[in-house]
Motif scaffolding. Structure first.
Motif, mmCIF file in Angstrom:
data_model
loop_
_atom_site.group_PDB
_atom_site.id
_atom_site.type_symbol
_atom_site.label_atom_id
_atom_site.label_comp_id
_atom_site.label_asym_id
_atom_site.label_seq_id
_atom_site.Cartn_x
_atom_site.Cartn_y
_atom_site.Cartn_z
ATOM 1 N N TYR A 115 0.817 -1.212 0.000
ATOM 2 C CA TYR A 115 0.000 0.000 0.000
ATOM 3 C C TYR A 115 0.854 1.267 0.000
ATOM 4 C CZ TYR A 115 0.895 0.642 5.017
ATOM 5 O OH TYR A 115 1.503 0.856 6.233
ATOM 6 N N GLU A 140 0.151 4.374 -2.340
ATOM 7 C CA GLU A 140 -0.037 5.713 -1.780
ATOM 8 C C GLU A 140 0.912 6.723 -2.424
ATOM 9 O OE1 GLU A 140 -1.477 4.691 2.825
ATOM 10 O OE2 GLU A 140 0.564 5.354 2.416
ATOM 11 N N GLN A 144 -7.810 5.422 -6.834
ATOM 12 C CA GLN A 144 -7.195 4.295 -6.121
ATOM 13 C C GLN A 144 -7.125 3.065 -7.026
ATOM 14 O OE1 GLN A 144 -5.902 4.250 -3.020
ATOM 15 N NE2 GLN A 144 -5.554 2.050 -2.806
#
Length: 497
Positions: free
Chosen positions: A235, A239, A268
């Motif tokens: 992640y 990000e 996302q």
């Protein structure tokens, strides 16, 4: 279906994969209906249907409150109160405590609203069961498998995973620690047992990271030390790229997609797809229709640009490795092989960086990092199938080996005897020392900073050599003392103080 056709399954927080081991010992990672060898571990439940995998991921933007991601972390039943509170406060799907464990509270009208993580996990296993059935072209024979779980899962958590798979139709042969089967993926310790070899297994998943040191000797694989952290994971890569794209949207269109939940979800999804592409391709083209304020967003990110964006994260990704080597009291030069697991490790710069930490180690290639665990589990399943081929049924469950959770050191009249972390139980050790007392007190220490203490009190008159025999079992630490000259004995069980 022949009994010798068995499966290996890995269900993580982000993805799931399944491998088949056929009669001749050949292992293949199976593709889902979309042709992908990796299935998103995502489940969406609405009043109309329950969907899993790619379909659930595609509908995430419009059904965020009903779409469950990262479910595997809630399969850990030993979560502490801080973790539970964090999930309840931060999870995108409403999460509550139900019967002492976490559950999902979904906005449904015609169906029940509360769903356990085990139910969600079972739906993922059911999807994998369908893939297995298509591969074997059999509808009437039960499929057997070996499941992987994180090393830190306790027995109730492992049993919960097993039950989730059983509810989906699987015959579960064994639930294994994920790092332990990774050597099998590359044939390590399969045809010729290794001796006195340390292997590092480094797994970088979607929301966590694990580094594990294995010791292989005469065919036995044992876990020496393991480090798990939620502070880093794939992640972080997403990000970082997403933040870069947000700045580009602001610059080009004077709009901030992070201020709108739908736009943020669209970005996302596009970022996740781009990171996946950039792990193998030189460029990724990103196009998002009507991202924000009716504006379409299009851009291209090169692999070189992406790798420059994530360069500052590389040292963070190495921290679990440093910690696990410290735990194991080893240097990088002691590691002979490094095995990489997890989709993010397909990124060339990240893979190269980890490899450079071990210049003298062999890092096998040829298997995609996100397929390593399912592949190794399938090899383990084939061992079981071969061994039990003469019987009517495969065993369920196989016997689990109990190991010591942490180092225990015992002060024996000035000399120290140790039981190492991951020592197979029961285990007995001896130590001989001298004493000139009538009453002996032994102190055992364990835990972080040796904070846990227990004592054993022995009555044994001695003024010479004394032999202590200590036995660590699943539920106790037992000591017997023997005067070498007189052969008088005394025994005791350690009690916490």
């Amino acid at each position: 279906m022949s009994r010798s056709i068995v499966f290996g399954i890995h269900v993580g927080n982000s993805t799931a994969s399944i491998a088949i081991s056929k009669e001749e010992g050949k292992v293949d990672v199976l593709a889902n209906e979309a042709g992908d060898r990796i299935t998103p571990a995502i489940v969406s439940i609405t009043d109309e249907e329950t969907v899993v995998g790619n379909a659930a991921k595609t509908g995430f933007i419009s059904k965020q409150a009903n779409t469950i991601t990262f479910n595997n972390r809630l399969m850990n039943l030993s979560l502490d109160e801080n973790d539970k509170r964090s999930f309840i406060e931060n999870n995108k799907v409403k999460t509550i405590e139900d019967g002492g464990h976490l559950a999902y509270d979904l906005p449904l009208e015609t169906k029940k609203k509360i769903y356990s993580p085990q139910f969600i996990e079972s739906n993922i296993y059911k999807t994998l069961y369908g893939i297995a059935k298509r591969a074997t072209h059999s509808e009437d024979t039960k499929c057997s498998c070996v499941l992987t779980v994180p090393e830190f899962f306790d027995d109730p958590s492992r049993e919960s995973v097993r039950n989730a798979a059983i509810q989906a139709g699987w015959n579960v042969l064994q639930v294994v620690n994920a790092p332990s089967v990774t050597p099998f993926t590359y044939g390590i310790n399969v045809t010729e047992p290794l001796n006195d070899t340390y292997i590092l297994v480094y797994r970088l998943g979607g929301i966590s990271c694990d580094a594990t040191v294995l010791y292989v000797n005469s065919g036995l694989v044992s876990i020496v030390a393991s480090e798990h952290t939620k502070a880093i994971g794939g992640y972080k890569l997403i990000e970082t790229l997403k933040a870069h794209l947000i700045e580009e949207v602001k610059r080009k269109h004077r709009s901030n997609p992070s201020e709108n939940a739908r736009a943020s979800a669209k970005l996302q999804r596009a970022t996740e797809d781009a990171v996946h592409l950039l792990s193998t391709l030189k460029t990724a083209n990103i196009f998002i229709e009507s991202l924000t304020d009716g504006v379409d967003f299009a851009t291209t990110v090169s692999q070189a640009r992406f790798e420059s964006l994530i360069a500052h994260l590389l040292t963070d990704f190495a921290l679990p490795i440093e910690d696990v080597l410290k735990k194991a009291k080893l240097k990088s030069s002691d590691i002979k092989k490094v095995l990489l697991c997890g989709g993010p490790l397909k990124i060339p710069k990240l893979k190269h960086y980890i490899g450079n930490l071990f210049p003298h180690a062999d890092i096998p290639n040829g298997i995609s990092p996100d397929e390593v665990l399912a592949y190794g589990a399938a090899v383990q399943a084939s061992f079981l199938a071969k061994y039990w081929n003469a019987h009517d049924d495969l065993p369920e469950p196989t016997t689990e080996v109990h190991t010591l959770n942490e180092l225990i050191e015992i002060d024996c009249c000035g000399k120290t005897l140790s039981f190492d972390q991951n020592e197979i139980l029961p285990c007995t050790k001896n130590i001989t020392t001298s004493a000139n007392v009538d009453n002996i007190t032994l102190v055992a220490t364990s835990g972080n900073n040796k904070s846990n203490k227990s004592e054993a009190h022995l009555k044994l008159k001695t003024d010479g050599e004394i032999t202590f025999t200590l036995t660590a079992s699943v539920d106790q630490l037992y000591v017997e003392a023997k005067n070498v000259d007189s052969e008088l004995k005394s025994s005791a069980i350690f009690v916490a103080v």
